[in-house]
Design a protein around this motif. Structure first.
Motif, PDB file in Angstrom:
ATOM      1  N   GLU A   1      35.376  31.733  40.885  1.00  0.00           N
ATOM      2  CA  GLU A   1      34.679  30.763  40.725  1.00  0.00           C
ATOM      3  C   GLU A   1      34.993  29.393  40.651  1.00  0.00           C
ATOM      4  OE1 GLU A   1      31.016  33.405  38.707  1.00  0.00           O
ATOM      5  OE2 GLU A   1      32.126  32.097  37.412  1.00  0.00           O
TER       6      GLU A   1
ATOM      7  N   ARG B   1      32.486  39.136  36.604  1.00  0.00           N
ATOM      8  CA  ARG B   1      31.028  38.344  36.860  1.00  0.00           C
ATOM      9  C   ARG B   1      30.741  38.030  38.259  1.00  0.00           C
ATOM     10  NH1 ARG B   1      32.273  34.028  33.035  1.00  0.00           N
ATOM     11  NH2 ARG B   1      32.295  32.671  34.949  1.00  0.00           N
ATOM     12  N   SER B   2      31.648  37.682  39.060  1.00  0.00           N
ATOM     13  CA  SER B   2      31.678  37.399  40.502  1.00  0.00           C
ATOM     14  C   SER B   2      32.112  38.496  41.474  1.00  0.00           C
ATOM     15  CB  SER B   2      32.357  36.117  40.531  1.00  0.00           C
ATOM     16  OG  SER B   2      32.615  35.765  41.757  1.00  0.00           O
ATOM     17  N   LYS B   3      31.420  38.484  42.613  1.00  0.00           N
ATOM     18  CA  LYS B   3      31.666  39.504  43.688  1.00  0.00           C
ATOM     19  C   LYS B   3      33.078  39.258  44.206  1.00  0.00           C
ATOM     20  CE  LYS B   3      30.015  41.453  48.113  1.00  0.00           C
ATOM     21  NZ  LYS B   3      28.763  41.359  49.094  1.00  0.00           N
TER      22      LYS B   3
ATOM     23  N   THR C   1      37.059  35.463  37.579  1.00  0.00           N
ATOM     24  CA  THR C   1      35.778  36.304  37.057  1.00  0.00           C
ATOM     25  C   THR C   1      35.275  37.427  37.760  1.00  0.00           C
ATOM     26  OG1 THR C   1      34.362  34.718  38.562  1.00  0.00           O
ATOM     27  CG2 THR C   1      34.813  33.891  36.321  1.00  0.00           C
TER      28      THR C   1
END
Length: 86
Positions: free
Chosen positions: A81, A75-77, A72
């Motif tokens: 996830e 969406r994710s640093k 992701t």
């Protein structure tokens, strides 16, 4: 085809590979064993020195996804996830 296309959008990069492995708390030897590739291939890829074949990249991705990793980066640093099981 929709799910497969969505999965193939994110290319497995050395950073995503390292992050996925860390998320699952696996070392390079463990991932290489499950993926049936030499440890050196994984280490060289993660270091950014060489890109393995598409087959190896697909195998690594499958190993991580079967372990519960969702890629992701949008969406994710970290770019990964753990999927939530319902």
């Amino acid at each position: 085809m929709g799910e497969r296309t969505a999965r193939m959008k994110t290319v497995l990069t050395p950073l995503l590979c390292r992050e996925a492995r860390a998320l699952l708390d696996l070392d390079t030897a463990e991932v290489a064993f499950v993926a049936r590739i030499p440890v050196a291939v994984l280490e060289t890829f993660e270091a950014g020195h060489a890109t393995p074949s598409e087959t190896v990249l697909a195998t690594l991705r499958r190993v991580f996804e079967l372990g519960g990793v969702a890629f992701t980066p949008e969406r994710s640093k970290r770019g990964v996830e753990l999927r939530v099981c319902a």
